[in-house]
Design an enzyme around this catalytic site. Structure first.
Site, short mmCIF file in Angstrom:
data_model
loop_
_atom_site.label_atom_id
_atom_site.label_comp_id
_atom_site.label_asym_id
_atom_site.label_seq_id
_atom_site.Cartn_x
_atom_site.Cartn_y
_atom_site.Cartn_z
N HIS A 90 36.24 44.72 38.01
CA HIS A 90 35.80 44.66 36.66
C HIS A 90 34.86 45.93 36.65
CE1 HIS A 90 34.32 43.73 33.34
NE2 HIS A 90 35.62 42.46 32.87
N ASP B 82 40.99 36.45 34.87
CA ASP B 82 41.98 36.31 34.34
C ASP B 82 42.20 35.61 36.15
OD1 ASP B 82 42.22 37.21 31.87
OD2 ASP B 82 42.40 39.60 32.99
N1 ACO Z 1 43.41 45.94 43.72
C1 ACO Z 1 42.73 46.68 44.45
N2 ACO Z 1 42.11 48.20 44.73
C2 ACO Z 1 41.06 48.31 43.65
C3 ACO Z 1 41.40 47.16 41.82
C4 ACO Z 1 42.82 46.03 42.37
N3 ACO Z 1 42.92 45.01 41.69
N4 ACO Z 1 40.34 47.71 41.39
C5 ACO Z 1 39.59 48.64 42.02
N5 ACO Z 1 40.86 48.48 43.30
C6 ACO Z 1 39.73 50.03 43.97
C7 ACO Z 1 40.59 51.30 43.52
O1 ACO Z 1 41.57 51.96 43.57
C8 ACO Z 1 39.01 52.69 43.69
O2 ACO Z 1 38.88 52.49 45.08
P1 ACO Z 1 38.71 54.20 45.49
O3 ACO Z 1 37.23 54.03 45.65
O4 ACO Z 1 39.08 53.29 47.15
O5 ACO Z 1 39.58 55.10 44.93
C9 ACO Z 1 38.13 51.17 43.82
O6 ACO Z 1 38.31 50.06 43.21
C10 ACO Z 1 37.79 51.01 42.52
O7 ACO Z 1 38.07 51.36 41.50
P2 ACO Z 1 37.84 52.06 39.88
O8 ACO Z 1 39.87 52.43 39.54
O9 ACO Z 1 37.75 53.02 39.67
O10 ACO Z 1 37.66 50.98 39.01
P3 ACO Z 1 38.06 50.82 37.00
O11 ACO Z 1 36.33 49.95 37.00
O12 ACO Z 1 37.83 51.78 36.93
O13 ACO Z 1 39.05 49.53 37.22
C11 ACO Z 1 40.01 47.28 36.21
C12 ACO Z 1 38.83 48.40 36.23
C13 ACO Z 1 40.80 48.42 35.59
C14 ACO Z 1 39.84 46.01 35.92
C15 ACO Z 1 40.64 47.47 37.68
O14 ACO Z 1 39.90 46.75 38.96
C16 ACO Z 1 41.77 47.25 37.69
O15 ACO Z 1 42.54 47.76 37.08
N6 ACO Z 1 42.49 45.67 37.92
C17 ACO Z 1 43.61 44.84 38.11
C18 ACO Z 1 43.54 44.31 37.23
C19 ACO Z 1 42.79 43.25 36.23
O16 ACO Z 1 42.53 42.47 36.54
N7 ACO Z 1 42.53 43.21 35.26
C20 ACO Z 1 41.45 42.68 34.12
C21 ACO Z 1 40.08 43.19 34.00
S1 ACO Z 1 39.47 41.97 33.76
C22 ACO Z 1 39.35 41.82 31.94
O17 ACO Z 1 40.15 42.47 31.23
C23 ACO Z 1 39.47 40.43 30.64
#
Ligand code: ACO
Length: 424
Positions: A307, A364
């Site tokens: 998140h 979710d």
């Molecule tokens: N699976 C695997 N790795 C992940 C995930 C994930 N779901 N989410 C983040 N990471 C990793 C990234 O690859 C990154 O790794 P790195 O540091 O080695 O490059 C690190 O964690 C940080 O990730 P960011 O993308 O910078 O985190 P950000 O805060 O921008 O993204 C987000 C948040 C978009 C929700 C992301 O975690 C994601 O895409 N999750 C999956 C989709 C999801 O479940 N969305 C629902 C959100 S809740 C809602 O809207 C109700």
């Protein structure tokens, strides 16, 4: 607007010092007012708005590190277990929980607006039967703007408030119909003797052939809780979209349609649908470990994890998990996908890769499993999120409309061609 708290930040730029006022909210980090940077000929740069407060708001507070979510000061777990969804809607709109009398009046006001103009039902025929229900929602909720535009005065508080009531009342009708249309069943009209969640489930699952269809109260309660847990979430992507669209003075129904579009993406509200697709793809528990390897090599994302704001745990996920256990227990469902989901959760919570990146299950992850148990098809998961979030969107829209605000207009770091001439 809040008063500056007397503290100042100093920015040194080209040998000059710019003093920037700092504001304190009631909770959360202080914010630095960067407006004066503009006079120095600079913009601030914050792609993804990671460190930018886009507005002042009194509605919802999130502390991502502590896993706290408050609506008008009340913790989400208390709202989910001690109020129903319409009480939470009332709270978001009015700032206080309703008295018994106020609740009765609010419920009946919402019930009075559940029907949509009959002409709206004909819009559905313009969509292909295999259209995604979110695509239909973007269209039909936006189309409401055609019914409430000429006489809508955004400066009139009564007009603004009735818009909120209409949206809360009509979106479930349109949501259920977006499903009925895709399965080729006749639309079921709202029933004002049912409560909010029951009415939605009735419109989803009743058919003219089954006159005695009764909504299972366990499912209605779970549905109501899912609505409450999704009601609002501060300045997330879809809410910011609604505010940005609304800042131009656009029709509010069109603004909500813009919010639905923003919510649809798998990085936001589309994640609940993506979780179930992911579980389908993994198939069985023995495939979990190789799947996790793919996640670590960044070939795939673990949907329902991570998140932007919660870096410890998602407080909604905690209540959702409890509800998930309750519903599956009460229905006697022993779903192999649940076992799979639990194995994913177990590995993710104990694996260094996920711990280091603060990746925890979000709301979710569990909502998809409950929705599946209720009998909601996967393609409707994000529609249900949109239905529930409509109150959050319209509350933020109301807050913005009732306070002085500027049109939302960010700037950019331009890295394209410099001016050049066409040489011919
Ligand atoms: N699976 C695997 N790795 C992940 C995930 C994930 N779901 N989410 C983040 N990471 C990793 C990234 O690859 C990154 O790794 P790195 O540091 O080695 O490059 C690190 O964690 C940080 O990730 P960011 O993308 O910078 O985190 P950000 O805060 O921008 O993204 C987000 C948040 C978009 C929700 C992301 O975690 C994601 O895409 N999750 C999956 C989709 C999801 O479940 N969305 C629902 C959100 S809740 C809602 O809207 C109700």
């Amino acid at each position: 607007m809040s008063e500056a708290n007397g503290k100042k930040a100093t920015l040194k730029l080209n040998g000059k010092e710019i003093e920037l006022p700092i504001y304190s909210g009631t909770l959360g980090p202080d914010v630095i007012d960067v407006k004066d940077v503009l006079a120095s000929g600079h913009f601030t740069f914050d792609p993804g708005f990671m460190a930018t407060a886009s507005c002042e708001s009194k509605i919802t507070y999130i502390d991502g590190n502590a896993g706290i979510l408050l609506h008008r000061g009340y913790p989400i777990d208390q709202l989910a277990t001690k109020t129903d969804y319409l009480e939470t809607c009332y709270l978001l709109l009015n700032g206080e929980l309703p008295t018994a009398e106020q609740k009765k009046e609010f419920d009946s006001q919402v019930r009075n607006h559940t029907m949509v103009h009959d002409q709206v039902s004909r819009f559905f025929n313009g969509f292909r039967r295999d259209a995604h229900p979110m695509a239909i929602m973007v269209g039909v909720v936006g189309a409401l703007s055609a019914f409430y535009h000429n006489n809508l005065d955004l400066d009139d508080v009564n007009h603004r408030e009735i818009t909120a009531i209409r949206l809360i009342a009509k979106v479930p009708t349109l949501a259920a119909w977006s499903y009925k249309y895709t399965v080729g069943q006749p639309f079921i009209y709202p029933r004002n003797d049912l409560d909010y969640a029951e009415n939605f489930l009735h419109m989803m699952f009743a058919t003219p052939a089954d006159r005695d269809y009764k909504v299972n109260p366990i499912l209605a309660k779970a549905m109501d809780r899912i609505f409450t847990l999704h009601a609002d979430h501060e300045q997330n992507a879809s809410t910011s979209t609604v505010r940005l669209a609304g800042s131009t003075g656009a029709n509010p129904y069109a603004c909500i349609s813009a919010g639905i579009a923003a919510l649809w993406g798998p990085a936001h509200g589309g994640a609940n649908e993506a979780v179930l697709k992911m579980l389908d793809e993994i198939g069985s528990v023995e495939n979990v470990a190789p799947f996790m390897e793919k996640v670590k090599t960044k070939e795939v994302k673990l949907m329902g994890f991570g998140h932007r704001v919660y870096k410890n745990f998602d407080p909604r996920a905690k209540v959702m998990k409890e509800t998930c256990d309750e519903v599956l227990g009460a229905l006697g469902i022993n779903d192999p996908q649940l076992e799979l989901a639990m194995e994913l959760e177990r590995i993710a919570l104990s694996d260094e890769y996920f711990i280091k990146r603060n990746l925890y299950p979000n709301v979710d992850f569990y909502s998809g499993i409950i929705l599946k148990a209720i009998g909601i098809p996967t393609s409707m998961f994000t529609v249900i999120f949109a239905l529930a979030r409509t109150i959050g969107w319209i509350t933020h829209w109301l807050e913005m409309q009732s306070t002085p605000h500027k049109i939302g207009r960010p700037r950019q770091l331009y890295t394209g061609e410099k001016q050049r001439n066409i040489d011919r």
